[in-house]
Scaffold this motif. Structure first.
Motif, PDB file in Angstrom:
ATOM      1  N   THR A  62       0.823  -1.210   0.000  1.00  0.00           N
ATOM      2  CA  THR A  62       0.000   0.000   0.000  1.00  0.00           C
ATOM      3  C   THR A  62       0.862   1.267   0.000  1.00  0.00           C
ATOM      4  N   PHE A  63       2.079   1.165   0.488  1.00  0.00           N
ATOM      5  CA  PHE A  63       2.937   2.320   0.721  1.00  0.00           C
ATOM      6  C   PHE A  63       4.097   2.376  -0.264  1.00  0.00           C
ATOM      7  N   SER A  64       4.576   3.593  -0.529  1.00  0.00           N
ATOM      8  CA  SER A  64       5.879   3.724  -1.175  1.00  0.00           C
ATOM      9  C   SER A  64       6.916   3.369  -0.107  1.00  0.00           C
ATOM     10  N   THR A  65       8.163   3.196  -0.506  1.00  0.00           N
ATOM     11  CA  THR A  65       9.197   2.783   0.439  1.00  0.00           C
ATOM     12  C   THR A  65       9.349   3.777   1.585  1.00  0.00           C
ATOM     13  N   ASN A  66       9.433   5.071   1.266  1.00  0.00           N
ATOM     14  CA  ASN A  66       9.601   6.077   2.316  1.00  0.00           C
ATOM     15  C   ASN A  66       8.388   6.138   3.246  1.00  0.00           C
ATOM     16  N   ARG A  67       7.204   6.071   2.670  1.00  0.00           N
ATOM     17  CA  ARG A  67       5.983   6.101   3.487  1.00  0.00           C
ATOM     18  C   ARG A  67       5.882   4.859   4.370  1.00  0.00           C
ATOM     19  N   PHE A  68       6.296   3.718   3.840  1.00  0.00           N
ATOM     20  CA  PHE A  68       6.274   2.491   4.640  1.00  0.00           C
ATOM     21  C   PHE A  68       7.162   2.633   5.874  1.00  0.00           C
ATOM     22  N   TRP A  69       8.398   3.075   5.684  1.00  0.00           N
ATOM     23  CA  TRP A  69       9.315   3.186   6.811  1.00  0.00           C
ATOM     24  C   TRP A  69       8.862   4.248   7.809  1.00  0.00           C
ATOM     25  N   LEU A  70       8.322   5.338   7.323  1.00  0.00           N
ATOM     26  CA  LEU A  70       7.781   6.362   8.212  1.00  0.00           C
ATOM     27  C   LEU A  70       6.629   5.791   9.040  1.00  0.00           C
ATOM     28  N   THR A  71       5.762   5.037   8.385  1.00  0.00           N
ATOM     29  CA  THR A  71       4.600   4.463   9.060  1.00  0.00           C
ATOM     30  C   THR A  71       4.995   3.375  10.046  1.00  0.00           C
ATOM     31  N   ILE A  72       5.892   2.480   9.650  1.00  0.00           N
ATOM     32  CA  ILE A  72       6.234   1.361  10.533  1.00  0.00           C
ATOM     33  C   ILE A  72       7.069   1.814  11.737  1.00  0.00           C
ATOM     34  N   VAL A  73       7.727   2.958  11.615  1.00  0.00           N
ATOM     35  CA  VAL A  73       8.486   3.491  12.757  1.00  0.00           C
ATOM     36  C   VAL A  73       7.579   4.276  13.697  1.00  0.00           C
ATOM     37  N   LEU A  74       6.718   5.133  13.155  1.00  0.00           N
ATOM     38  CA  LEU A  74       5.946   6.051  13.989  1.00  0.00           C
ATOM     39  C   LEU A  74       4.571   5.545  14.429  1.00  0.00           C
ATOM     40  N   LEU A  75       3.827   4.911  13.538  1.00  0.00           N
ATOM     41  CA  LEU A  75       2.447   4.555  13.867  1.00  0.00           C
ATOM     42  C   LEU A  75       2.330   3.566  15.027  1.00  0.00           C
ATOM     43  N   PRO A  76       3.150   2.518  15.113  1.00  0.00           N
ATOM     44  CA  PRO A  76       3.031   1.632  16.280  1.00  0.00           C
ATOM     45  C   PRO A  76       3.252   2.362  17.604  1.00  0.00           C
ATOM     46  N   ILE A  77       4.182   3.291  17.630  1.00  0.00           N
ATOM     47  CA  ILE A  77       4.428   4.063  18.855  1.00  0.00           C
ATOM     48  C   ILE A  77       3.221   4.939  19.175  1.00  0.00           C
ATOM     49  N   LEU A  78       2.701   5.633  18.167  1.00  0.00           N
ATOM     50  CA  LEU A  78       1.534   6.491  18.386  1.00  0.00           C
ATOM     51  C   LEU A  78       0.324   5.693  18.862  1.00  0.00           C
ATOM     52  N   MET A  79       0.082   4.550  18.258  1.00  0.00           N
ATOM     53  CA  MET A  79      -1.071   3.735  18.637  1.00  0.00           C
ATOM     54  C   MET A  79      -0.908   3.163  20.051  1.00  0.00           C
ATOM     55  N   THR A  80       0.302   2.759  20.401  1.00  0.00           N
ATOM     56  CA  THR A  80       0.542   2.200  21.734  1.00  0.00           C
ATOM     57  C   THR A  80       0.385   3.267  22.814  1.00  0.00           C
ATOM     58  N   VAL A  81       0.967   4.427  22.587  1.00  0.00           N
ATOM     59  CA  VAL A  81       0.824   5.521  23.548  1.00  0.00           C
ATOM     60  C   VAL A  81      -0.633   5.968  23.622  1.00  0.00           C
ATOM     61  N   GLY A  82      -1.311   6.008  22.474  1.00  0.00           N
ATOM     62  CA  GLY A  82      -2.724   6.364  22.460  1.00  0.00           C
ATOM     63  C   GLY A  82      -3.565   5.390  23.255  1.00  0.00           C
ATOM     64  N   GLU A  83      -3.315   4.104  23.104  1.00  0.00           N
ATOM     65  CA  GLU A  83      -4.060   3.092  23.861  1.00  0.00           C
ATOM     66  C   GLU A  83      -3.748   3.182  25.347  1.00  0.00           C
ATOM     67  N   ALA A  84      -2.506   3.425  25.671  1.00  0.00           N
ATOM     68  CA  ALA A  84      -2.096   3.471  27.075  1.00  0.00           C
ATOM     69  C   ALA A  84      -2.657   4.684  27.803  1.00  0.00           C
ATOM     70  N   THR A  85      -2.812   5.792  27.108  1.00  0.00           N
ATOM     71  CA  THR A  85      -3.247   7.022  27.762  1.00  0.00           C
ATOM     72  C   THR A  85      -4.721   7.348  27.534  1.00  0.00           C
ATOM     73  N   ALA A  86      -5.394   6.612  26.677  1.00  0.00           N
ATOM     74  CA  ALA A  86      -6.814   6.876  26.407  1.00  0.00           C
ATOM     75  C   ALA A  86      -7.656   6.520  27.625  1.00  0.00           C
ATOM     76  N   PRO A  87      -8.760   7.217  27.806  1.00  0.00           N
ATOM     77  CA  PRO A  87      -9.638   6.901  28.941  1.00  0.00           C
ATOM     78  C   PRO A  87     -10.173   5.469  28.852  1.00  0.00           C
ATOM     79  N   HIS A  88     -10.368   4.876  30.008  1.00  0.00           N
ATOM     80  CA  HIS A  88     -10.896   3.511  30.104  1.00  0.00           C
ATOM     81  C   HIS A  88     -12.214   3.393  29.340  1.00  0.00           C
ATOM     82  N   THR A  89     -12.380   2.356  28.594  1.00  0.00           N
ATOM     83  CA  THR A  89     -13.538   2.008  27.751  1.00  0.00           C
ATOM     84  C   THR A  89     -13.734   2.933  26.554  1.00  0.00           C
TER      85      THR A  89
END
Length: 109
Positions: A62-89
């Motif tokens: 789905t991604f160009s090479t640069n977009r893939f590396w940007l996404t695989i480096v940043l998005l997992p961190i953003l999603m994990t921090v988002g899940e950890a800090t989001a309000p319960h439920t």
């Protein structure tokens, strides 16, 4: 997929394997905003990170090479921090907002 699979598995993984706990609050609990103390585990949150990497890697084409590396480096961190800090439920809507916003920005570059 990250939201559904990663966040969906985070709770059972955290309940079964979670040894390292932290607390979060609910968006609205017992008549008050940002109230209550609820526990989550780092192991459950790590499930969101791992599934983010798996889902992104599975959609490599789905991604160009640069977009893939940007996404695989940043998005997992953003999603994990988002899940950890989001309000319960209410972590589902927060994760959808984070993931969709990030992917919209990256894919429109």
């Amino acid at each position: 997929l990250i939201n559904n699979i990663g966040d969906g598995l985070a709770e059972p993984v955290g309940v079964r394997f979670g040894r390292h706990k932290y607390t979060t609050t609910a968006l609205y609990y017992k008549g008050k905003f940002c109230n209550g103390k609820f526990t989550r585990s780092f192991e459950g949150s790590a499930c969101v990170y791992v599934m983010s990497v798996v889902v992104i890697a599975a959609n490599y084409s789905t991604f160009s090479t640069n977009r893939f590396w940007l996404t695989i480096v940043l998005l997992p961190i953003l999603m994990t921090v988002g899940e950890a800090t989001a309000p319960h439920t209410n972590d589902g809507p927060f994760l959808a907002l984070i993931g969709c916003s990030f992917l919209t920005a990256v894919l429109s570059m």
